[in-house]
Design a protein around this motif. Sequence first.
Motif, PDB file in Angstrom:
ATOM      1  N   UNK A 167      -3.979   0.037 -13.506  1.00  0.00           N
ATOM      2  CA  UNK A 167      -2.860  -0.857 -13.234  1.00  0.00           C
ATOM      3  C   UNK A 167      -2.995  -1.544 -11.887  1.00  0.00           C
ATOM      4  N   UNK A 168      -3.416  -0.789 -10.868  1.00  0.00           N
ATOM      5  CA  UNK A 168      -3.616  -1.368  -9.536  1.00  0.00           C
ATOM      6  C   UNK A 168      -4.736  -2.403  -9.565  1.00  0.00           C
ATOM      7  N   UNK A 169      -5.779  -2.148 -10.336  1.00  0.00           N
ATOM      8  CA  UNK A 169      -6.886  -3.103 -10.456  1.00  0.00           C
ATOM      9  C   UNK A 169      -6.410  -4.407 -11.087  1.00  0.00           C
ATOM     10  N   UNK A 170      -5.597  -4.290 -12.128  1.00  0.00           N
ATOM     11  CA  UNK A 170      -5.081  -5.483 -12.814  1.00  0.00           C
ATOM     12  C   UNK A 170      -4.167  -6.276 -11.887  1.00  0.00           C
ATOM     13  N   UNK A 171      -3.264  -5.572 -11.196  1.00  0.00           N
ATOM     14  CA  UNK A 171      -2.337  -6.245 -10.284  1.00  0.00           C
ATOM     15  C   UNK A 171      -3.102  -6.914  -9.141  1.00  0.00           C
ATOM     16  N   UNK A 172      -4.054  -6.180  -8.551  1.00  0.00           N
ATOM     17  CA  UNK A 172      -4.824  -6.726  -7.440  1.00  0.00           C
ATOM     18  C   UNK A 172      -5.672  -7.910  -7.829  1.00  0.00           C
ATOM     19  N   UNK A 173      -6.074  -7.967  -9.101  1.00  0.00           N
ATOM     20  CA  UNK A 173      -6.929  -9.057  -9.571  1.00  0.00           C
ATOM     21  C   UNK A 173      -6.142 -10.297  -9.934  1.00  0.00           C
ATOM     22  N   UNK A 174      -4.987 -10.132 -10.576  1.00  0.00           N
ATOM     23  CA  UNK A 174      -4.304 -11.274 -11.185  1.00  0.00           C
ATOM     24  C   UNK A 174      -2.980 -11.667 -10.530  1.00  0.00           C
ATOM     25  N   UNK A 175      -2.459 -10.862  -9.612  1.00  0.00           N
ATOM     26  CA  UNK A 175      -1.208 -11.238  -8.931  1.00  0.00           C
ATOM     27  C   UNK A 175      -1.564 -11.824  -7.566  1.00  0.00           C
ATOM     28  N   UNK A 201     -23.965  -8.311  -1.732  1.00  0.00           N
ATOM     29  CA  UNK A 201     -22.977  -8.707  -2.747  1.00  0.00           C
ATOM     30  C   UNK A 201     -23.309  -8.113  -4.112  1.00  0.00           C
ATOM     31  N   UNK A 202     -24.553  -8.267  -4.551  1.00  0.00           N
ATOM     32  CA  UNK A 202     -24.924  -7.752  -5.867  1.00  0.00           C
ATOM     33  C   UNK A 202     -24.949  -6.226  -5.874  1.00  0.00           C
ATOM     34  N   UNK A 203     -25.322  -5.614  -4.745  1.00  0.00           N
ATOM     35  CA  UNK A 203     -25.300  -4.148  -4.655  1.00  0.00           C
ATOM     36  C   UNK A 203     -23.867  -3.630  -4.785  1.00  0.00           C
ATOM     37  N   UNK A 204     -22.917  -4.337  -4.148  1.00  0.00           N
ATOM     38  CA  UNK A 204     -21.514  -3.934  -4.208  1.00  0.00           C
ATOM     39  C   UNK A 204     -20.956  -4.107  -5.617  1.00  0.00           C
ATOM     40  N   UNK A 205     -21.279  -5.227  -6.261  1.00  0.00           N
ATOM     41  CA  UNK A 205     -20.798  -5.463  -7.627  1.00  0.00           C
ATOM     42  C   UNK A 205     -21.343  -4.394  -8.577  1.00  0.00           C
ATOM     43  N   UNK A 206     -22.632  -4.077  -8.433  1.00  0.00           N
ATOM     44  CA  UNK A 206     -23.233  -3.037  -9.276  1.00  0.00           C
ATOM     45  C   UNK A 206     -22.558  -1.698  -9.034  1.00  0.00           C
ATOM     46  N   UNK A 207     -22.290  -1.399  -7.786  1.00  0.00           N
ATOM     47  CA  UNK A 207     -21.648  -0.131  -7.446  1.00  0.00           C
ATOM     48  C   UNK A 207     -20.223  -0.070  -7.996  1.00  0.00           C
ATOM     49  N   UNK A 208     -19.473  -1.163  -7.865  1.00  0.00           N
ATOM     50  CA  UNK A 208     -18.104  -1.186  -8.366  1.00  0.00           C
ATOM     51  C   UNK A 208     -18.061  -1.106  -9.896  1.00  0.00           C
ATOM     52  N   UNK A 241      -9.111  -2.184  -4.897  1.00  0.00           N
ATOM     53  CA  UNK A 241     -10.439  -2.631  -4.448  1.00  0.00           C
ATOM     54  C   UNK A 241     -11.268  -3.201  -5.588  1.00  0.00           C
ATOM     55  N   UNK A 242     -10.909  -2.842  -6.812  1.00  0.00           N
ATOM     56  CA  UNK A 242     -11.711  -3.190  -7.981  1.00  0.00           C
ATOM     57  C   UNK A 242     -11.238  -4.530  -8.543  1.00  0.00           C
ATOM     58  N   UNK A 243     -11.971  -5.589  -8.257  1.00  0.00           N
ATOM     59  CA  UNK A 243     -11.631  -6.921  -8.761  1.00  0.00           C
ATOM     60  C   UNK A 243     -12.227  -7.094 -10.155  1.00  0.00           C
ATOM     61  N   UNK A 244     -11.391  -7.011 -11.170  1.00  0.00           N
ATOM     62  CA  UNK A 244     -11.873  -7.061 -12.546  1.00  0.00           C
ATOM     63  C   UNK A 244     -12.456  -8.424 -12.907  1.00  0.00           C
ATOM     64  N   UNK A 245     -11.923  -9.479 -12.299  1.00  0.00           N
ATOM     65  CA  UNK A 245     -12.419 -10.823 -12.599  1.00  0.00           C
ATOM     66  C   UNK A 245     -13.868 -10.980 -12.140  1.00  0.00           C
ATOM     67  N   UNK A 246     -14.175 -10.438 -10.962  1.00  0.00           N
ATOM     68  CA  UNK A 246     -15.556 -10.488 -10.460  1.00  0.00           C
ATOM     69  C   UNK A 246     -16.474  -9.651 -11.351  1.00  0.00           C
ATOM     70  N   UNK A 247     -15.991  -8.463 -11.732  1.00  0.00           N
ATOM     71  CA  UNK A 247     -16.811  -7.575 -12.562  1.00  0.00           C
ATOM     72  C   UNK A 247     -17.142  -8.195 -13.919  1.00  0.00           C
ATOM     73  N   UNK A 248     -16.152  -8.860 -14.517  1.00  0.00           N
ATOM     74  CA  UNK A 248     -16.360  -9.392 -15.862  1.00  0.00           C
ATOM     75  C   UNK A 248     -16.920 -10.815 -15.862  1.00  0.00           C
ATOM     76  N   UNK A 249     -17.259 -11.348 -14.688  1.00  0.00           N
ATOM     77  CA  UNK A 249     -17.934 -12.649 -14.603  1.00  0.00           C
ATOM     78  C   UNK A 249     -19.296 -12.464 -13.930  1.00  0.00           C
ATOM     79  N   UNK A 250     -19.277 -12.325 -12.605  1.00  0.00           N
ATOM     80  CA  UNK A 250     -20.539 -12.155 -11.873  1.00  0.00           C
ATOM     81  C   UNK A 250     -21.239 -10.846 -12.239  1.00  0.00           C
ATOM     82  N   UNK A 251     -20.446  -9.836 -12.545  1.00  0.00           N
ATOM     83  CA  UNK A 251     -21.039  -8.518 -12.791  1.00  0.00           C
ATOM     84  C   UNK A 251     -21.179  -8.161 -14.259  1.00  0.00           C
ATOM     85  N   UNK A 252     -21.144  -9.164 -15.159  1.00  0.00           N
ATOM     86  CA  UNK A 252     -21.161  -8.856 -16.584  1.00  0.00           C
ATOM     87  C   UNK A 252     -22.448  -8.156 -17.008  1.00  0.00           C
TER      88      UNK A 252
END
Length: 354
Positions: A282-290, A232-239, A97-108
Motif C-alpha cells: 500500500x505504501x509503495x502504491x501511494x508513494x508511486x501514484x499520489x 541507477x541500474x544496480x539500484x533498480x535491479x536491487x529494488x 522507497x519502492x517506486x512501482x512505476x520505475x520498476x514496471x517501466x525501466x526495470x521490466x
Amino acid sequence: MREFCKKWYQRIATRDMAFIGVLTLIASCVASWLKQLPVLSLFGALIIALLIGMAAQFPVRSWYVGDSADRKAGVKDAAGLISNKLLRLGIILLGFKLNLQVLFTQGIKCLPIAVAVVTLTIVVCYAIARRLGVDPQLAILVSGGTGICGAAAVMGLSGSIKVPPEQESEKADNEVMAVAIIAIMGTIFALAEIVLGPLTGLSSTQLGITAGASLHEIAHAVAAGAAFGAVDIATIMKLSRVLMLVFAAIVISIWWDRNHSAVPASGKRTVSFPWFMLGFIGASIIGTFVPFIASVTPQLVDIAYVVLGMAMAALGITVNFAAIAQKGRKAFLASFLTSILLMCFAAGMAMLFF
C-alpha cells in the motif's frame, strides 16, 4: 476495548519502556549519522544500529538493571515490544522507497531475473543450511537475507514466522545471527565485486545488474553500482528483489505454518498471515501514484530507517552471544557457498539479457 487499551497502556507507560525507547532512538540516530562515513557506508544504518545495541547491552545490565529481577524483566519486555512492533511499522514505511512505476517501466527486464534469483537462492541456501545441520528457523532467515535484501528481509520474514511464546528469545537470537551473517557476507562480496568486476570484461550496465542481483543489502548494491558507474541500474535491479519480499513472506509464512508449527489441542491450524506486508505494498502504491506524497518520500524513508534502526538496536540489547557463537558457523558457511553461486548466476543473467 477499554480493557485492551488499559492493558497496553500499562505495558507501554513504564520507566523501562521509556528508557529502552530513548536508548534505541539514540542508537538509531547515531547509526544514521555513522553510515555516511566511507567505510561504514558499506554496512548501512540497520547493521550499525544492531552493533550499537549489542554494545549497549553490557552497560544496561551493569548500570541500569543490576540485581533487580523486575528491571531485567521490564527491559526484556520493552526491547521485545520495540523490536516486534517497530519492525512492522518500519517495513511498511520502507514501502515508500519502492517506486512501482520505475520498476514496471525501466526495470521490466529486471523483474524476471529478480524472481529467478530470489527463488533459487532461498531454495539452495536453505537446502545447504539444512544439510549442514542448521535449524530450520535460522536456515530460512539466512536464506531470505541472502536472496532478497539483507537485514530488512531477515526482519520481514521473521515477522511472518509464528512461534510459541517460550521460543521468542530463541527467535530473537536467530534474527540477530542471520542479520550479522548477512552483514559480513554482503560486505565481503561487495568488496570482491568492486575489485574483480572490471577484470571480467563485462560492460558497466552488466556489472550494475550483477551487483543489484547478487549483493545483499541495498547499501552494498549502491556502493558497487557507483564504483562501476551504473548506480541507477544496480539500484533498480536491487529494488526488484526487494519487491519479492512481499511474495516470499507470504509463501514462507504458509509453508512454515504447515511444516513447522505445532497443531493446537483443538486440532485446527491457523495460518499466520503477514498483514504488514500489505501495508508495504500500500505504501509503495501511494508513494508511486499520489503526487503530494511523492514529494515527501525521502523523509518517509528516513523515518522508516530510524524506526527499523530502533528495532535492530532493541534486538541487540537482548541478544544471546553464547547462542550466536555456538550456532552461527554452519549458517555462515551456507550463506557463503550460496553467495558464490548467486554471484556467478547473476553475472550469467547479466551477460544473457543486458
